[in-house]
Design an enzyme around this catalytic site. Structure first.
Site, PDB file in Angstrom:
ATOM      1  CG  HIS A 177      -1.745   1.211   1.425  1.00  0.00           C
ATOM      2  ND1 HIS A 177      -3.072   1.266   1.062  1.00  0.00           N
ATOM      3  CD2 HIS A 177      -1.441   2.429   1.950  1.00  0.00           C
ATOM      4  CE1 HIS A 177      -3.557   2.479   1.360  1.00  0.00           C
ATOM      5  NE2 HIS A 177      -2.588   3.196   1.903  1.00  0.00           N
ATOM      6  CD  GLU A 178       2.205   3.546   3.718  1.00  0.00           C
ATOM      7  OE1 GLU A 178       1.152   3.356   4.359  1.00  0.00           O
ATOM      8  OE2 GLU A 178       2.496   4.662   3.207  1.00  0.00           O
ATOM      9  CG  HIS A 196       0.325   6.306  -0.462  1.00  0.00           C
ATOM     10  ND1 HIS A 196      -0.809   6.831  -1.042  1.00  0.00           N
ATOM     11  CD2 HIS A 196      -0.092   5.701   0.688  1.00  0.00           C
ATOM     12  CE1 HIS A 196      -1.861   6.558  -0.288  1.00  0.00           C
ATOM     13  NE2 HIS A 196      -1.458   5.885   0.773  1.00  0.00           N
ATOM     14  CG  HIS A 232      -5.988   6.593   0.467  1.00  0.00           C
ATOM     15  ND1 HIS A 232      -5.913   7.400   1.591  1.00  0.00           N
ATOM     16  CD2 HIS A 232      -4.997   5.678   0.621  1.00  0.00           C
ATOM     17  CE1 HIS A 232      -4.956   6.994   2.374  1.00  0.00           C
ATOM     18  NE2 HIS A 232      -4.386   5.947   1.813  1.00  0.00           N
TER      19      HIS A 232
HETATM   20  C1  LIG Z   1      -3.369  -1.285   3.651  1.00  0.00           C
HETATM   21  O1  LIG Z   1      -2.227  -0.507   3.916  1.00  0.00           O
HETATM   22  C2  LIG Z   1      -2.334   0.531   4.803  1.00  0.00           C
HETATM   23  C3  LIG Z   1      -3.544   0.954   5.327  1.00  0.00           C
HETATM   24  C4  LIG Z   1      -3.577   2.009   6.247  1.00  0.00           C
HETATM   25  C5  LIG Z   1      -2.385   2.610   6.627  1.00  0.00           C
HETATM   26  S1  LIG Z   1      -2.400   3.868   7.814  1.00  0.00           S
HETATM   27  O2  LIG Z   1      -3.492   3.617   8.719  1.00  0.00           O
HETATM   28  O3  LIG Z   1      -1.068   3.972   8.407  1.00  0.00           O
HETATM   29  C6  LIG Z   1      -2.709   5.351   7.006  1.00  0.00           C
HETATM   30  C7  LIG Z   1      -1.491   5.823   6.228  1.00  0.00           C
HETATM   31  C8  LIG Z   1      -1.644   5.559   4.726  1.00  0.00           C
HETATM   32  O4  LIG Z   1      -2.777   5.599   4.238  1.00  0.00           O
HETATM   33  O5  LIG Z   1      -0.631   5.298   4.061  1.00  0.00           O
HETATM   34  C9  LIG Z   1      -3.130   6.354   8.022  1.00  0.00           C
HETATM   35  F1  LIG Z   1      -3.530   7.477   7.420  1.00  0.00           F
HETATM   36  F2  LIG Z   1      -2.106   6.676   8.798  1.00  0.00           F
HETATM   37  C10 LIG Z   1      -1.173   2.193   6.105  1.00  0.00           C
HETATM   38  C11 LIG Z   1      -1.153   1.148   5.181  1.00  0.00           C
HETATM   39 ZN   LIG Z   2      -2.627   5.136   2.273  1.00  0.00          ZN
END
Ligand SMILES: COc1ccc(S(=O)(=O)[C@H](CC(=O)O)C(F)F)cc1
Ligand SMILES: [Zn+2]
Ligand SMILES: [Zn+2]
Length: 159
Positions: A116-117, A120, A126
């Site tokens: 996921h990261e 970004h 998102h």
């Molecule tokens: C599925 O992968 C993730 C979901 C949610 C997160 S998080 O809860 O750390 C998110 C950070 C992000 O969306 O990367 C939050 F805003 F901090 C990180 C990775």
């Molecule tokens: Zn994210």
């Protein structure tokens, strides 16, 4: 976060700095490599690990204040963050080492969070689709093939 649009190259380098003690280094190395390969398989991108600090994407496990404007918050809450594409801090990906990082089961699944990261770090925002890897919330049991059709379409719209 600084949202660059995209990398202007298809071969992107990464290096791993500080590790977590939750998993053996070899396990962290292969989970990080697998998380990049998920995006490589779905796109024209190639990821190459380097050991210099000049890598495009610096991956680190850190806690609380760690040198950028986004200090972590202890266990749970924010799990990780990544800067959008660009020079210097661009692409850098930080994991909160106050989380318990695992390969599955209890704690947070490092492969899922890293993939996921890295989305970004490649310039993706998102998705509102709960099936998507880029959905904002962590799900303990993601769908088998982590990337949704939407994730694949989005990375190919960008590169
Ligand atoms: C599925 O992968 C993730 C979901 C949610 C997160 S998080 O809860 O750390 C998110 C950070 C992000 O969306 O990367 C939050 F805003 F901090 C990180 C990775
Ligand atoms: Zn994210
Ligand atoms: Zn950070």
């Amino acid at each position: 976060h600084i949202q660059g649009t995209r990398w202007n190259k298809n071969v992107i380098t990464y290096s791993i700095g500080r590790y977590t003690r939750d998993l053996p280094r070899s396990t962290v190395n292969s989970l990080i490599e697998s998380a990049f390969s998920i995006w490589a398989r779905a796109s024209s991108l190639t990821f190459v690990r380097s050991n210099t600090r000049k890598a495009d994407i610096m991956v680190e496990f850190v806690t609380y204040e760690h040198g950028d404007l986004y200090p972590f918050d202890g266990a749970r809450g924010t799990l990780a963050h990544a800067f959008g594409p660009g020079p210097g801090v661009g692409g850098d990906t930080h994991f909160d080492d106050d989380e318990h990082w695992t390969m599955g089961g209890t704690g947070f699944n490092l492969l899922v969070v890293a993939a996921h990261e890295f989305g970004h770090a490649l310039g993706l925002k998102h998705s509102r689709n709960p099936e998507s890897l880029m959905y904002p919330n962590y799900k303990p049991s993601p769908s088998a093939n982590l990337l949704s059709r939407e994730d694949i379409a989005n990375i190919n719209a960008l590169y």
